[in-house]
Design an enzyme around this catalytic site. Structure first.
Site, PDB file in Angstrom:
ATOM      1  N   LYS A 120     -21.804   1.902  -0.261  1.00 52.76           N
ATOM      2  CA  LYS A 120     -21.500   2.972   0.605  1.00 52.76           C
ATOM      3  C   LYS A 120     -22.982   3.315   1.170  1.00 52.76           C
ATOM      4  O   LYS A 120     -23.878   2.264   1.295  1.00 52.76           O
ATOM      5  CB  LYS A 120     -20.557   4.040  -0.125  1.00 52.76           C
ATOM      6  CG  LYS A 120     -19.576   3.728  -0.555  1.00 52.76           C
ATOM      7  CD  LYS A 120     -18.892   5.092  -0.684  1.00 52.76           C
ATOM      8  CE  LYS A 120     -17.516   4.490  -1.560  1.00 52.76           C
ATOM      9  NZ  LYS A 120     -16.460   5.527  -1.680  1.00 52.76           N
TER      10      LYS A 120
ATOM     11  N   SER B 257     -11.804   5.036  -7.874  1.00 53.12           N
ATOM     12  CA  SER B 257     -12.428   5.488  -9.273  1.00 53.12           C
ATOM     13  C   SER B 257     -12.274   4.625 -10.387  1.00 53.12           C
ATOM     14  O   SER B 257     -11.941   4.919 -11.453  1.00 53.12           O
ATOM     15  CB  SER B 257     -11.702   6.902  -9.580  1.00 53.12           C
ATOM     16  OG  SER B 257     -11.885   7.939  -8.516  1.00 53.12           O
TER      17      SER B 257
ATOM     18  N   GLU C 268     -13.018   5.318   4.686  1.00 57.56           N
ATOM     19  CA  GLU C 268     -13.827   6.209   5.076  1.00 57.56           C
ATOM     20  C   GLU C 268     -14.273   6.071   6.592  1.00 57.56           C
ATOM     21  O   GLU C 268     -14.612   6.919   7.406  1.00 57.56           O
ATOM     22  CB  GLU C 268     -15.096   6.253   4.270  1.00 57.56           C
ATOM     23  CG  GLU C 268     -15.017   6.917   2.971  1.00 57.56           C
ATOM     24  CD  GLU C 268     -15.752   6.322   1.883  1.00 57.56           C
ATOM     25  OE1 GLU C 268     -16.765   5.584   1.996  1.00 57.56           O
ATOM     26  OE2 GLU C 268     -15.465   6.606   0.618  1.00 57.56           O
TER      27      GLU C 268
ATOM     28  N   ASN D  61     -19.303  -1.701  -3.520  1.00 56.42           N
ATOM     29  CA  ASN D  61     -19.473  -1.137  -2.297  1.00 56.42           C
ATOM     30  C   ASN D  61     -20.402   0.162  -2.351  1.00 56.42           C
ATOM     31  O   ASN D  61     -20.046   0.916  -2.970  1.00 56.42           O
ATOM     32  CB  ASN D  61     -18.027  -0.573  -1.624  1.00 56.42           C
ATOM     33  CG  ASN D  61     -18.295   0.361  -0.250  1.00 56.42           C
ATOM     34  OD1 ASN D  61     -19.392   0.218   0.145  1.00 56.42           O
ATOM     35  ND2 ASN D  61     -17.114   1.140  -0.072  1.00 56.42           N
TER      36      ASN D  61
ATOM     37  N   GLU E 130      -6.536   0.443  -1.591  1.00 60.39           N
ATOM     38  CA  GLU E 130      -7.339   1.601  -2.143  1.00 60.39           C
ATOM     39  C   GLU E 130      -6.633   2.922  -1.941  1.00 60.39           C
ATOM     40  O   GLU E 130      -6.603   3.440  -0.649  1.00 60.39           O
ATOM     41  CB  GLU E 130      -8.710   1.747  -1.505  1.00 60.39           C
ATOM     42  CG  GLU E 130      -9.357   0.426  -1.787  1.00 60.39           C
ATOM     43  CD  GLU E 130     -10.881   0.569  -1.638  1.00 60.39           C
ATOM     44  OE1 GLU E 130     -11.812   0.427  -2.575  1.00 60.39           O
ATOM     45  OE2 GLU E 130     -11.324   1.102  -0.608  1.00 60.39           O
TER      46      GLU E 130
ATOM     47  N   HIS F 176     -12.257   0.103   5.607  1.00 57.67           N
ATOM     48  CA  HIS F 176     -12.313   1.089   4.515  1.00 57.67           C
ATOM     49  C   HIS F 176     -11.812   2.578   4.889  1.00 57.67           C
ATOM     50  O   HIS F 176     -11.920   2.779   6.184  1.00 57.67           O
ATOM     51  CB  HIS F 176     -13.643   1.455   3.901  1.00 57.67           C
ATOM     52  CG  HIS F 176     -13.752   2.049   2.686  1.00 57.67           C
ATOM     53  ND1 HIS F 176     -13.817   3.305   2.773  1.00 57.67           N
ATOM     54  CD2 HIS F 176     -13.964   1.464   1.663  1.00 57.67           C
ATOM     55  CE1 HIS F 176     -13.840   3.752   1.294  1.00 57.67           C
ATOM     56  NE2 HIS F 176     -14.065   2.514   0.651  1.00 57.67           N
TER      57      HIS F 176
ATOM     58  N   GLY G 296     -13.441   8.081  -4.766  1.00 65.34           N
ATOM     59  CA  GLY G 296     -14.339   8.818  -5.245  1.00 65.34           C
ATOM     60  C   GLY G 296     -13.828  10.412  -5.649  1.00 65.34           C
ATOM     61  O   GLY G 296     -14.785  11.312  -5.721  1.00 65.34           O
TER      62      GLY G 296
HETATM   63  C1  PEP Z   1     -14.546   2.614  -2.221  1.00 65.57           C
HETATM   64  O1  PEP Z   1     -15.135   3.277  -1.764  1.00 65.57           O
HETATM   65  O2  PEP Z   1     -14.009   1.310  -1.923  1.00 65.57           O
HETATM   66  C2  PEP Z   1     -14.230   3.016  -3.731  1.00 65.57           C
HETATM   67  C3  PEP Z   1     -13.399   2.309  -4.635  1.00 65.57           C
HETATM   68  O3  PEP Z   1     -14.770   4.139  -4.404  1.00 65.57           O
HETATM   69  P1  PEP Z   1     -14.975   4.792  -5.865  1.00 65.57           P
HETATM   70  O4  PEP Z   1     -14.821   3.537  -6.683  1.00 65.57           O
HETATM   71  O5  PEP Z   1     -15.934   5.605  -5.908  1.00 65.57           O
HETATM   72  O6  PEP Z   1     -13.486   5.690  -5.931  1.00 65.57           O
END
Ligand code: PEP
Length: 253
Positions: free
Chosen positions: A13, A215, A99, A11, A169, A97, A175
């Site tokens: 983003k 992460s 976000e 992703n 998630e 997601h 992040g």
């Molecule tokens: C995500 O945004 O789906 C995600 C898992 O981000 P990150 O790997 O940066 O934590």
């Protein structure tokens, strides 16, 4: 019936200029070793056509969008419909997601409509669920995730549900550099599978791909993906560098 698959989805983003995105997809597709793992790239909308052209014909690479609108078409300035995505051969769409839930106030009711739009246009949703830190600290993460699944997905017929990929998630791990431990990921993935089994039966639950996101990086991916109910990852930050992303793709034992 669609079978459970190993999947690593990147992703991007809201990152990468057009030229940077062109370089990244080229590097990933050129260097990808033959693999059984499905590799999905979810770039911003402006990159979809170019990324699609780059990966078409590369075995096991697929194209995803990060979002779509629920309506077929109309007066929704700035939005992109599932019909438009289908027309440029997008195959997956990330829905829900954290976000999008946080900054764009997407509720499970809105997400249910988006899921329907994606499926109606012959694409597969990657449905994100997961709890915030305060929910984890209160110990009510399972109830929250079950509610997210029920409200956004469980109106689907068994045939439609087969097409859904789930990404767990935990919001506190996205992040932040703070990863769920392999055991925390496994526990929640097993729980999600049990909730699916309760609704659609054991066979459907065993056939559902459930990804971990938060992460995930080349150092922790192998242990996370080694868990019995973790079928791969949805990768944010580490999907922006070809080296890191390819190392994660190669992290299945
Ligand atoms: C995500 O945004 O789906 C995600 C898992 O981000 P990150 O790997 O940066 O934590």
């Amino acid at each position: 019936m669609i079978q459970r698959q190993r999947i690593v989805a990147g992703n991007w983003k809201m990152n990468k200029s057009y030229v940077e995105g062109r370089e990244l997809v080229k590097e990933i597709s050129d260097r990808l070793q033959p693999t059984d793992t499905m590799v999905i790239l979810a770039p911003p909308f402006i990159h979809l056509n170019n990324v699609g052209n780059n990966i078409r014909g590369v075995a096991n690479m697929f194209l995803a969008a990060q979002n779509c609108h629920w309506a077929e078409s109309g007066a929704y300035t700035g939005e992109i419909s599932a019909r438009m995505l289908e027309s440029i051969e997008v195959q997956y769409v990330i829905i829900g997601h954290s976000e999008r839930r946080e900054y764009f106030l997407e509720t499970d009711e809105i997400l249910a409509k988006k899921i329907d739009a994606v499926l109606a246009h012959n694409m597969r949703p990657i449905f994100c669920c997961g709890e915030k830190l305060e929910v984890r600290e209160a110990g009510t993460q399972e109830q929250l995730v079950e509610e997210q699944l029920r409200k956004a997905l469980f109106h689907l017929s068994p045939e439609a549900f087969q097409k859904v990929v789930i990404a767990y998630e935990p919001v506190w791990a996205i992040g932040t550099g703070k990863t769920a431990s392999p055991q925390q990921a496994q526990d929640m993935h097993a729980f999600i599978r049990s909730v699916i089994a309760g609704q659609y039966g054991d066979e459907a639950a065993q056939a559902t791909s459930i990804l971990y996101g938060g992460s995930c990086n080349p150092s922790n991916a192998r242990e996370l993906f080694g868990q019995a109910d973790v079928d791969g990852g949805l990768i944010g930050g580490a999907s922006l560098k070809a080296d890191d992303f390819l190392a994660i793709v190669n992290s299945f034992s």
